[in-house]
Design a protein around this motif. Sequence first.
Motif: not given
Length: 499
Positions: A135-151
């Motif tokens: 598990t990682v920590v990420s910016r919430s804004e990245n969830t809107s990116l295609p594929v990256i948000g799904a991952l």
Amino acid sequence: MEKSERRVHGSKNPFFHEVTMSSFQRIQGLILGSFLFPVRVVLVSLFFLLVWPLARLRVAGLSAEDRARPVVGWRRWLFHPGVWFLSRAVFFSLGFVWVRVKGRRADLKEAPVLVVAPHSTFLDMLVLCSTYLPTVVSRSENTSLPVIGALLEFNQSVLVSRNDPDSRKKAVAQLTERITSNGVWPQMLMFPEGTTTNGSALIKFKPGAFLCGVPVQPVLLRYPNKLDTVRWTYKGTTWIEALWHTASQLYTNITIEFLPVYNPSPEERSNPNLYADNVQKLMAKALGVPATDYIMEGGVPVQKVGHLSLPVPSPGREALTLLYKAGLRTSEIEAALERMIDRCRSGSSLVGTEDLAGLLGLADRQTAASICGLYPEEKVVDLRQIYLNMAALSGLVDIKSLLCTSFNLFDEEGTGSLSAEELSGLMGALLGLRQNHTAELYLEVSTGGRLSQDDLVRMLTTHPIYQKVMSEHLQPNQAGRHLPVNNNGNMLNGYKKVM
């Protein structure tokens, strides 16, 4: 790119990286890249398209309550290997054919947290494949990116919004719950630097990974290649250039080294900042690079000295370099400083590009626009900030006299005393960056709730911590190549000019 951006106080600037290639290497890269880059982009896109539905299916149909718990059972054993395999295939397609692993990865019970450094590029995510997707920590804004948000959804990542203070509190609560879950949640992987650098130094570790006082395993990343193509930093090579150069190589080497688990002492368990600093020093020593106090603050690289944030590099240093590059002589810069202080004393300190160009004596409006752009304002900038920051670094003004001038400029009521807010503005102008943590400094400097000019000068010229700011960060001998001065007490032509 200017030398002032490449180096800080004689050392390499960790927030700047530029790929250096010979003519032969550039030609070779163009030839190989014309074939390899499109092929690799197609393959990466294909694997992303395959991994996208698998990542979504893992959590499909789960309620918000179920998603707040670790995914187990068939959803894990069915989808996790597939996502892992396709993730590794993405990096294989980009040329990361071999991954050299040194040491042994600790299991969850030995070390609930893996701390990885240096963080140099978005391609560092390859370390997730060698640690089986923790598990990682990420910016919430990245969830809107295609594929990256799904991952990120698949990974059940802890999400943080940089613009929402409440989000940070929730993230800390989530981290604490997961790290102290006694094996209920999977292992966490964190990049404690919090931003990417060129790897020439380790910047200050954020305390998030160390808040719970549990053992951590340090993990080192190295890219032992002839061409250092992968790094993407605050300034220099862009992410698309890094991707092009990397994909244009036949292959790219990476070494992942697992160091022994670090078990904190009682003092470190009770002091996350001490814990973070000691792990940073350990990893820096293993890498053979210095451990520094640089951090990213408000999207700007800074060095922390006491309660002050020193921008890296200084805007005033860059502004002086631009003026010399525009052809101004030392005498012309001195005259420009006099015009600027006269304008500040007139009470009209907000200026735009046109006004600044006139004050600096510049025929080229673009240089004035570039100087305005060094200071994070919108359409107009506070001339006091440009003047004080440039004057301090120019060597044309005695530093004690400049402190007295700065005091008078910010003592707008003429009371002979500064408020806490006025001190914050003064220090921000002097250093070239807004200072948001000067409340404790104000308490240190003020006497009986009043901050006089003498109090300010005495603190900044005699206090061991803040004297360092005067002697190092505001040292003028690196501001311009043609400046005939070596310190703030040795001025042009042997005299001290008072403004």
